[in-house]
Motif scaffolding. Sequence first.
Motif, PDB file in Angstrom:
ATOM      1  N   TYR A   1      -0.473  77.581 -12.172  1.00 43.98           N
ATOM      2  CA  TYR A   1       0.001  78.959 -12.146  1.00 43.98           C
ATOM      3  C   TYR A   1      -1.086  80.017 -12.008  1.00 43.98           C
ATOM      4  CZ  TYR A   1       4.147  76.624 -13.792  1.00 43.98           C
ATOM      5  OH  TYR A   1       5.206  75.768 -13.899  1.00 43.98           O
ATOM      6  N   ASP A   2      -2.323  79.652 -12.210  1.00 46.56           N
ATOM      7  CA  ASP A   2      -3.386  80.636 -12.321  1.00 46.56           C
ATOM      8  C   ASP A   2      -4.153  80.772 -11.011  1.00 46.56           C
ATOM      9  OD1 ASP A   2      -5.230  82.416 -13.203  1.00 46.56           O
ATOM     10  OD2 ASP A   2      -5.907  81.231 -14.892  1.00 46.56           O
ATOM     11  N   GLU A   3      -3.764  81.744 -10.186  1.00 42.14           N
ATOM     12  CA  GLU A   3      -4.383  81.906  -8.878  1.00 42.14           C
ATOM     13  C   GLU A   3      -5.748  82.576  -8.934  1.00 42.14           C
ATOM     14  OE1 GLU A   3      -2.190  83.062  -5.443  1.00 42.14           O
ATOM     15  OE2 GLU A   3      -0.315  82.801  -6.530  1.00 42.14           O
ATOM     16  N   LYS A   4      -5.951  83.474  -9.862  1.00 44.58           N
ATOM     17  CA  LYS A   4      -7.156  84.303  -9.858  1.00 44.58           C
ATOM     18  C   LYS A   4      -8.287  83.770 -10.737  1.00 44.58           C
ATOM     19  CE  LYS A   4      -5.144  87.521  -7.410  1.00 44.58           C
ATOM     20  NZ  LYS A   4      -5.341  87.574  -6.023  1.00 44.58           N
ATOM     21  N   HIS A   5      -7.958  82.941 -11.708  1.00 42.33           N
ATOM     22  CA  HIS A   5      -8.964  82.520 -12.680  1.00 42.33           C
ATOM     23  C   HIS A   5     -10.001  81.596 -12.052  1.00 42.33           C
ATOM     24  CE1 HIS A   5     -10.563  81.770 -16.651  1.00 42.33           C
ATOM     25  NE2 HIS A   5     -10.512  80.474 -16.411  1.00 42.33           N
ATOM     26  N   ILE A   6     -11.253  81.875 -12.294  1.00 43.08           N
ATOM     27  CA  ILE A   6     -12.343  80.994 -11.891  1.00 43.08           C
ATOM     28  C   ILE A   6     -12.677  80.147 -13.111  1.00 43.08           C
ATOM     29  CG2 ILE A   6     -14.717  80.844 -11.061  1.00 43.08           C
ATOM     30  CD1 ILE A   6     -12.764  82.114  -9.057  1.00 43.08           C
ATOM     31  N   PHE A   7     -12.549  78.847 -12.988  1.00 43.31           N
ATOM     32  CA  PHE A   7     -12.767  77.972 -14.130  1.00 43.31           C
ATOM     33  C   PHE A   7     -14.255  77.825 -14.416  1.00 43.31           C
ATOM     34  CE2 PHE A   7      -8.594  76.872 -12.534  1.00 43.31           C
ATOM     35  CZ  PHE A   7      -7.865  76.986 -13.699  1.00 43.31           C
ATOM     36  N   THR A   8     -14.601  77.999 -15.676  1.00 42.16           N
ATOM     37  CA  THR A   8     -15.999  77.944 -16.110  1.00 42.16           C
ATOM     38  C   THR A   8     -16.279  76.631 -16.819  1.00 42.16           C
ATOM     39  OG1 THR A   8     -15.516  78.868 -18.288  1.00 42.16           O
ATOM     40  CG2 THR A   8     -15.924  80.450 -16.495  1.00 42.16           C
ATOM     41  N   LYS A   9     -17.543  76.424 -17.168  1.00 43.52           N
ATOM     42  CA  LYS A   9     -17.914  75.226 -17.918  1.00 43.52           C
ATOM     43  C   LYS A   9     -17.209  75.203 -19.274  1.00 43.52           C
ATOM     44  CE  LYS A   9     -22.300  74.312 -15.733  1.00 43.52           C
ATOM     45  NZ  LYS A   9     -23.722  74.085 -15.865  1.00 43.52           N
ATOM     46  N   GLU A  10     -17.019  76.357 -19.887  1.00 41.67           N
ATOM     47  CA  GLU A  10     -16.314  76.407 -21.165  1.00 41.67           C
ATOM     48  C   GLU A  10     -14.859  75.964 -20.996  1.00 41.67           C
ATOM     49  OE1 GLU A  10     -18.147  79.155 -20.041  1.00 41.67           O
ATOM     50  OE2 GLU A  10     -19.874  78.575 -21.248  1.00 41.67           O
ATOM     51  N   ASP A  11     -14.229  76.389 -19.903  1.00 42.08           N
ATOM     52  CA  ASP A  11     -12.856  75.964 -19.631  1.00 42.08           C
ATOM     53  C   ASP A  11     -12.770  74.452 -19.482  1.00 42.08           C
ATOM     54  OD1 ASP A  11     -11.732  78.536 -19.549  1.00 42.08           O
ATOM     55  OD2 ASP A  11     -12.263  78.769 -17.435  1.00 42.08           O
ATOM     56  N   SER A  12     -13.803  73.867 -18.915  1.00 41.20           N
ATOM     57  CA  SER A  12     -13.748  72.436 -18.621  1.00 41.20           C
ATOM     58  C   SER A  12     -13.658  71.582 -19.879  1.00 41.20           C
ATOM     59  CB  SER A  12     -14.947  72.015 -17.771  1.00 41.20           C
ATOM     60  OG  SER A  12     -16.129  72.058 -18.536  1.00 41.20           O
ATOM     61  N   LEU A  13     -13.976  72.159 -21.039  1.00 41.05           N
ATOM     62  CA  LEU A  13     -13.824  71.408 -22.284  1.00 41.05           C
ATOM     63  C   LEU A  13     -12.361  71.134 -22.577  1.00 41.05           C
ATOM     64  CD1 LEU A  13     -16.341  73.346 -24.554  1.00 41.05           C
ATOM     65  CD2 LEU A  13     -16.680  71.102 -23.487  1.00 41.05           C
ATOM     66  N   PHE A  14     -11.466  71.983 -22.056  1.00 39.46           N
ATOM     67  CA  PHE A  14     -10.048  71.887 -22.368  1.00 39.46           C
ATOM     68  C   PHE A  14      -9.200  71.443 -21.187  1.00 39.46           C
ATOM     69  CE2 PHE A  14     -12.026  75.271 -24.859  1.00 39.46           C
ATOM     70  CZ  PHE A  14     -11.879  74.722 -26.125  1.00 39.46           C
ATOM     71  N   LEU A  15      -9.782  71.327 -20.030  1.00 41.32           N
ATOM     72  CA  LEU A  15      -9.029  71.020 -18.826  1.00 41.32           C
ATOM     73  C   LEU A  15      -9.203  69.570 -18.410  1.00 41.32           C
ATOM     74  CD1 LEU A  15      -9.945  74.145 -16.678  1.00 41.32           C
ATOM     75  CD2 LEU A  15      -7.888  73.771 -18.012  1.00 41.32           C
ATOM     76  N   PHE A  16      -8.250  69.106 -17.611  1.00 36.95           N
ATOM     77  CA  PHE A  16      -8.398  67.811 -16.963  1.00 36.95           C
ATOM     78  C   PHE A  16      -9.646  67.888 -16.094  1.00 36.95           C
ATOM     79  CE2 PHE A  16      -7.735  64.820 -13.581  1.00 36.95           C
ATOM     80  CZ  PHE A  16      -7.303  63.702 -14.275  1.00 36.95           C
ATOM     81  N   LYS A  17     -10.477  66.890 -16.149  1.00 35.24           N
ATOM     82  CA  LYS A  17     -11.733  66.931 -15.404  1.00 35.24           C
ATOM     83  C   LYS A  17     -11.647  66.042 -14.169  1.00 35.24           C
ATOM     84  CE  LYS A  17     -14.479  67.885 -19.425  1.00 35.24           C
ATOM     85  NZ  LYS A  17     -15.550  67.490 -20.288  1.00 35.24           N
ATOM     86  N   PHE A  18     -12.036  66.605 -13.058  1.00 28.76           N
ATOM     87  CA  PHE A  18     -12.133  65.843 -11.826  1.00 28.76           C
ATOM     88  C   PHE A  18     -13.506  65.196 -11.784  1.00 28.76           C
ATOM     89  CE2 PHE A  18      -9.117  69.188 -10.925  1.00 28.76           C
ATOM     90  CZ  PHE A  18      -8.080  68.464 -10.382  1.00 28.76           C
ATOM     91  N   THR A  19     -13.544  63.959 -11.349  1.00 23.68           N
ATOM     92  CA  THR A  19     -14.803  63.246 -11.253  1.00 23.68           C
ATOM     93  C   THR A  19     -15.258  63.260  -9.802  1.00 23.68           C
ATOM     94  OG1 THR A  19     -14.107  61.805 -13.053  1.00 23.68           O
ATOM     95  CG2 THR A  19     -15.976  61.070 -11.719  1.00 23.68           C
TER      96      THR A  19
ATOM     97  N   LYS B   1     -14.051  76.210  -0.915  1.00 27.44           N
ATOM     98  CA  LYS B   1     -13.396  77.178  -0.025  1.00 27.44           C
ATOM     99  C   LYS B   1     -12.072  77.686  -0.608  1.00 27.44           C
ATOM    100  CE  LYS B   1     -11.788  77.730   4.722  1.00 27.44           C
ATOM    101  NZ  LYS B   1     -11.679  77.100   6.046  1.00 27.44           N
ATOM    102  N   TYR B   2     -11.231  76.785  -1.148  1.00 21.94           N
ATOM    103  CA  TYR B   2      -9.876  77.156  -1.564  1.00 21.94           C
ATOM    104  C   TYR B   2      -9.681  77.232  -3.075  1.00 21.94           C
ATOM    105  CZ  TYR B   2      -8.912  75.821   3.266  1.00 21.94           C
ATOM    106  OH  TYR B   2      -8.930  75.712   4.623  1.00 21.94           O
ATOM    107  N   GLY B   3     -10.438  76.457  -3.830  1.00 22.78           N
ATOM    108  CA  GLY B   3     -10.206  76.334  -5.272  1.00 22.78           C
ATOM    109  C   GLY B   3      -9.085  75.342  -5.540  1.00 22.78           C
TER     110      GLY B   3
END
Length: 150
Positions: free
Chosen positions: A58-76, A117-119
Amino acid sequence: MKLSSFLFFIIFLIFISACDRFDNRMLEVENNSDKTIYSIISSDNQIGTEGFYWEFEYDEKHIFTKEDSLFLFKFTPILPNEKIENHDRPRFWDSYFEGIEDKKLRLFIVTQDSVEKYGWHKIFKKNIYTKKYILSKEDLDKQNWTIIYK
């Protein structure tokens, strides 16, 4: 004493037999290209169907930061000339394939260039990918559960 040891042993066997066994087959992706890639499993032709990616939905504008990555699914990331286990594999392959209408999974490859390019949000929303493999369990068995991306 012998009876209590025997009863304990029987209860232990019942407990062990009732536990789920983990399917140890690993789907590996080998990157033989010169680009960094990501691999994503889906049960249909939409890249984000499996529900692992709710944080990008749902979040089109948010740029995910390293801090966010602690709580998000991580892509390898899969670097060039690297082979790794797919990060979003199901726990039990047999039941996963049984739950798919055509009994074939889709493995999407997304390049790092596309992510930049797209996020991730737009990639999931617009179904953007570089390559799609459609594979049955038999296909994976023939390929020794390794997909080679070139």
